[in-house]
Design a protein around this motif. Structure first.
Motif, PDB file in Angstrom:
ATOM      1  N   PHE A  61       0.801  -1.221   0.000  1.00  0.00           N
ATOM      2  CA  PHE A  61       0.000   0.000   0.000  1.00  0.00           C
ATOM      3  C   PHE A  61       0.839   1.279   0.000  1.00  0.00           C
ATOM      4  N   GLY A  62       2.101   1.196   0.387  1.00  0.00           N
ATOM      5  CA  GLY A  62       3.001   2.329   0.299  1.00  0.00           C
ATOM      6  C   GLY A  62       2.684   3.490   1.218  1.00  0.00           C
ATOM      7  N   THR A  63       1.921   3.238   2.264  1.00  0.00           N
ATOM      8  CA  THR A  63       1.564   4.295   3.208  1.00  0.00           C
ATOM      9  C   THR A  63       1.415   3.703   4.594  1.00  0.00           C
ATOM     10  N   LEU A  64       1.543   4.563   5.611  1.00  0.00           N
ATOM     11  CA  LEU A  64       1.341   4.132   6.993  1.00  0.00           C
ATOM     12  C   LEU A  64      -0.098   4.304   7.445  1.00  0.00           C
ATOM     13  N   GLU A  65      -0.842   5.135   6.745  1.00  0.00           N
ATOM     14  CA  GLU A  65      -2.179   5.516   7.197  1.00  0.00           C
ATOM     15  C   GLU A  65      -3.218   4.495   6.736  1.00  0.00           C
ATOM     16  N   LEU A  66      -3.148   3.312   7.324  1.00  0.00           N
ATOM     17  CA  LEU A  66      -4.054   2.210   6.995  1.00  0.00           C
ATOM     18  C   LEU A  66      -4.936   1.960   8.211  1.00  0.00           C
ATOM     19  N   ILE A  67      -5.914   2.822   8.403  1.00  0.00           N
ATOM     20  CA  ILE A  67      -6.673   2.828   9.661  1.00  0.00           C
ATOM     21  C   ILE A  67      -8.164   2.582   9.475  1.00  0.00           C
ATOM     22  N   LYS A  68      -8.628   2.356   8.252  1.00  0.00           N
ATOM     23  CA  LYS A  68     -10.055   2.136   8.025  1.00  0.00           C
ATOM     24  C   LYS A  68     -10.450   0.724   8.429  1.00  0.00           C
ATOM     25  N   ASN A  69     -11.741   0.543   8.698  1.00  0.00           N
ATOM     26  CA  ASN A  69     -12.320  -0.774   8.970  1.00  0.00           C
ATOM     27  C   ASN A  69     -13.637  -0.904   8.234  1.00  0.00           C
ATOM     28  N   ALA A  70     -14.166  -2.128   8.194  1.00  0.00           N
ATOM     29  CA  ALA A  70     -15.453  -2.382   7.550  1.00  0.00           C
ATOM     30  C   ALA A  70     -16.218  -3.419   8.352  1.00  0.00           C
ATOM     31  N   PHE A  71     -17.534  -3.336   8.312  1.00  0.00           N
ATOM     32  CA  PHE A  71     -18.369  -4.376   8.910  1.00  0.00           C
ATOM     33  C   PHE A  71     -18.207  -5.643   8.072  1.00  0.00           C
ATOM     34  N   PRO A  72     -18.215  -6.839   8.684  1.00  0.00           N
ATOM     35  CA  PRO A  72     -17.899  -8.056   7.924  1.00  0.00           C
ATOM     36  C   PRO A  72     -18.946  -8.501   6.909  1.00  0.00           C
ATOM     37  N   MET A  73     -20.100  -7.857   6.868  1.00  0.00           N
ATOM     38  CA  MET A  73     -21.090  -8.142   5.826  1.00  0.00           C
ATOM     39  C   MET A  73     -21.563  -6.834   5.211  1.00  0.00           C
ATOM     40  N   PRO A  74     -21.946  -6.848   3.935  1.00  0.00           N
ATOM     41  CA  PRO A  74     -22.539  -5.640   3.356  1.00  0.00           C
ATOM     42  C   PRO A  74     -23.795  -5.266   4.133  1.00  0.00           C
ATOM     43  N   ILE A  75     -23.933  -4.024   4.546  1.00  0.00           N
ATOM     44  CA  ILE A  75     -25.019  -3.659   5.453  1.00  0.00           C
ATOM     45  C   ILE A  75     -26.376  -3.591   4.756  1.00  0.00           C
ATOM     46  N   ASN A  76     -26.410  -3.779   3.433  1.00  0.00           N
ATOM     47  CA  ASN A  76     -27.703  -3.816   2.756  1.00  0.00           C
ATOM     48  C   ASN A  76     -28.354  -5.194   2.834  1.00  0.00           C
ATOM     49  N   HIS A  77     -27.634  -6.192   3.349  1.00  0.00           N
ATOM     50  CA  HIS A  77     -28.192  -7.537   3.516  1.00  0.00           C
ATOM     51  C   HIS A  77     -28.908  -7.643   4.868  1.00  0.00           C
ATOM     52  N   ASN A  78     -29.779  -8.634   4.976  1.00  0.00           N
ATOM     53  CA  ASN A  78     -30.438  -8.908   6.246  1.00  0.00           C
ATOM     54  C   ASN A  78     -29.530  -9.756   7.122  1.00  0.00           C
ATOM     55  N   TYR A  79     -29.305  -9.294   8.324  1.00  0.00           N
ATOM     56  CA  TYR A  79     -28.481 -10.032   9.273  1.00  0.00           C
ATOM     57  C   TYR A  79     -28.876  -9.591  10.678  1.00  0.00           C
ATOM     58  N   SER A  80     -28.462 -10.373  11.659  1.00  0.00           N
ATOM     59  CA  SER A  80     -28.721 -10.011  13.051  1.00  0.00           C
ATOM     60  C   SER A  80     -27.599 -10.561  13.914  1.00  0.00           C
ATOM     61  N   TYR A  81     -27.333  -9.859  15.015  1.00  0.00           N
ATOM     62  CA  TYR A  81     -26.312 -10.336  15.942  1.00  0.00           C
ATOM     63  C   TYR A  81     -26.487  -9.653  17.295  1.00  0.00           C
ATOM     64  N   ARG A  82     -25.924 -10.264  18.295  1.00  0.00           N
ATOM     65  CA  ARG A  82     -25.884  -9.694  19.637  1.00  0.00           C
ATOM     66  C   ARG A  82     -24.580 -10.145  20.284  1.00  0.00           C
ATOM     67  N   SER A  83     -24.311  -9.652  21.468  1.00  0.00           N
ATOM     68  CA  SER A  83     -23.071 -10.020  22.148  1.00  0.00           C
ATOM     69  C   SER A  83     -23.163 -11.457  22.651  1.00  0.00           C
ATOM     70  N   THR A  84     -22.347 -12.330  22.113  1.00  0.00           N
ATOM     71  CA  THR A  84     -22.365 -13.742  22.521  1.00  0.00           C
ATOM     72  C   THR A  84     -20.999 -14.217  23.010  1.00  0.00           C
ATOM     73  N   TRP A  85     -20.041 -13.295  23.100  1.00  0.00           N
ATOM     74  CA  TRP A  85     -18.715 -13.687  23.574  1.00  0.00           C
ATOM     75  C   TRP A  85     -18.798 -14.129  25.039  1.00  0.00           C
ATOM     76  N   GLY A  86     -18.174 -15.265  25.337  1.00  0.00           N
ATOM     77  CA  GLY A  86     -18.177 -15.773  26.701  1.00  0.00           C
ATOM     78  C   GLY A  86     -19.304 -16.729  27.011  1.00  0.00           C
ATOM     79  N   ASP A  87     -20.277 -16.882  26.099  1.00  0.00           N
ATOM     80  CA  ASP A  87     -21.360 -17.847  26.325  1.00  0.00           C
ATOM     81  C   ASP A  87     -20.804 -19.271  26.353  1.00  0.00           C
ATOM     82  N   ARG A  88     -21.558 -20.171  26.990  1.00  0.00           N
ATOM     83  CA  ARG A  88     -21.121 -21.570  27.051  1.00  0.00           C
ATOM     84  C   ARG A  88     -21.308 -22.266  25.710  1.00  0.00           C
ATOM     85  N   ARG A  89     -20.380 -23.157  25.419  1.00  0.00           N
ATOM     86  CA  ARG A  89     -20.485 -24.028  24.264  1.00  0.00           C
ATOM     87  C   ARG A  89     -20.199 -25.447  24.722  1.00  0.00           C
ATOM     88  N   GLY A  90     -20.935 -26.416  24.155  1.00  0.00           N
ATOM     89  CA  GLY A  90     -20.795 -27.789  24.617  1.00  0.00           C
ATOM     90  C   GLY A  90     -20.164 -28.734  23.625  1.00  0.00           C
TER      91      GLY A  90
END
Length: 333
Positions: A173-202
């Protein structure tokens, strides 16, 4: 007399208008931290022939360590590279604050004077960067030499790989100013999420959920959230088809349960925010190819490296922030 006063009052606004742009112009010319770092990297590159992106990669890695570790204070200047007092002045030096290049060298310290002021200051940007560059220089100038020098300094394969990845990103990229981010899905799609970090998994034994699940339809595009380099791609019995990307903050981004990968995304591929890397699926929880044991979703995880080990942390706040910024930017268009 009245005529003279009239002239004075007429001139005052003109003088104010004349000098005001100079003040504004001066503010506009203020050097940003990215410009200062790049100027330092280029200056030391000219002195040592160590490529600027190698120096930037080491500095970026070290600043990431300062964020992840409690035993290192925030950098004072623009450069984040850290040398302990023992490294800088020498382990047998009776003066841990020694700044004399001659006595430092006599006691086996590595601290050098990088700006010609006769002082080797462990908190001076130019001295710090020049000292690191001279260490790298002793091993050579090509990429393999760079990796050897990193190993001799850090003695950790993961660190060598992370810094090498940073160097490749900066080279592309030839620059240091690489500070942008993006949501992992295009926001025009239907999706849903909530905070699930730390929940139990079996499945596979009792464990915690090390990420956030974003539910969406099959084959919705999954995007890189950051500038980074692909570290891993393939099957994981928990995550199914998954991709792992390392960013410039030393953070590993984990994308799991994919239905497939975007063409051209392989280990070593350099990616940028918003770039499609794969597609939502329901793979995992079994041998390679297992599908459909749960609704389609993306499992998104973030893991921080501190130079010794790596651990997961809650990605939910970052996801909300990136989503909010993208929606705001979309409304402005």
């Amino acid at each position: 007399m009245l005529k003279k006063l009239a002239i004075i009052f007429a001139v005052i606004p003109f003088l104010f208008a004349t000098f005001q742009p100079d003040i504004v112009f001066g503010e506009q010319k203020t050097e940003s931290v990215y410009e200062r770092r790049m100027n330092l990297f280029k200056k030391v590159e000219a002195l040592t022939n160590i490529p600027w992106n190698y120096l930037a990669a080491v500095d970026t890695y070290e600043r990431g360590l300062r964020k992840a570790r409690r035993d290192r204070a925030e950098e004072i200047g623009a450069i984040g590279i850290y040398f302990s007092p023992e490294q800088w002045v020498g382990p047998l030096n009776p003066n841990p604050e020694d700044t004399d290049p001659l006595s430092i060298s006599m006691f086996g310290g590595i601290g050098l004077d990088g700006n010609g002021d006769g002082i080797a200051d462990r908190e001076d940007d130019e001295d710090i960067l020049y000292t690191m560059a001279r260490h790298l220089e002793t091993y050579g100038f090509d990429f393999d030499d760079f990796r050897t020098a990193l190993w001799e300094h850090y003695h950790r394969d993961q660190t060598v790989n992370i810094i090498s990845g940073h160097a490749k990103i900066y080279e592309k990229f030839g620059t240091l100013e690489l500070i942008k981010n993006a949501f992992p899905m295009p926001i025009n799609h239907n999706y849903s999420y909530r905070s699930t970090w730390g929940d139990r998994r079996g499945w596979g034994g009792r464990r915690i959920h090390e990420g956030t699940d974003i539910f969406a339809n099959y084959n919705v595009p999954v995007r890189s959230t950051t500038y980074g380099i692909v570290e891993l791609k393939g099957w994981n019995r928990y995550g199914g088809w998954r991709i792992g990307i390392r960013d410039l903050n030393n953070i590993y981004h984990y994308y799991a349960h994919l239905s497939g990968f975007e063409k051209g995304i392989d280990p070593g591929t350099i990616v940028e925010p918003g770039q499609v890397i794969g597609y939502v699926g329901s793979s995992g929880y079994g041998k390679p190819g297992t599908q459909g044991k749960f609704p389609p979703h993306l499992h998104y995880g973030m893991y921080r490296d501190n130079g010794i080990t790596e651990w997961s942390f809650d990605p939910y706040p970052s996801l909300r922030s990136w989503e909010k910024k993208e929606r705001a930017a979309r409304r402005k268009r």
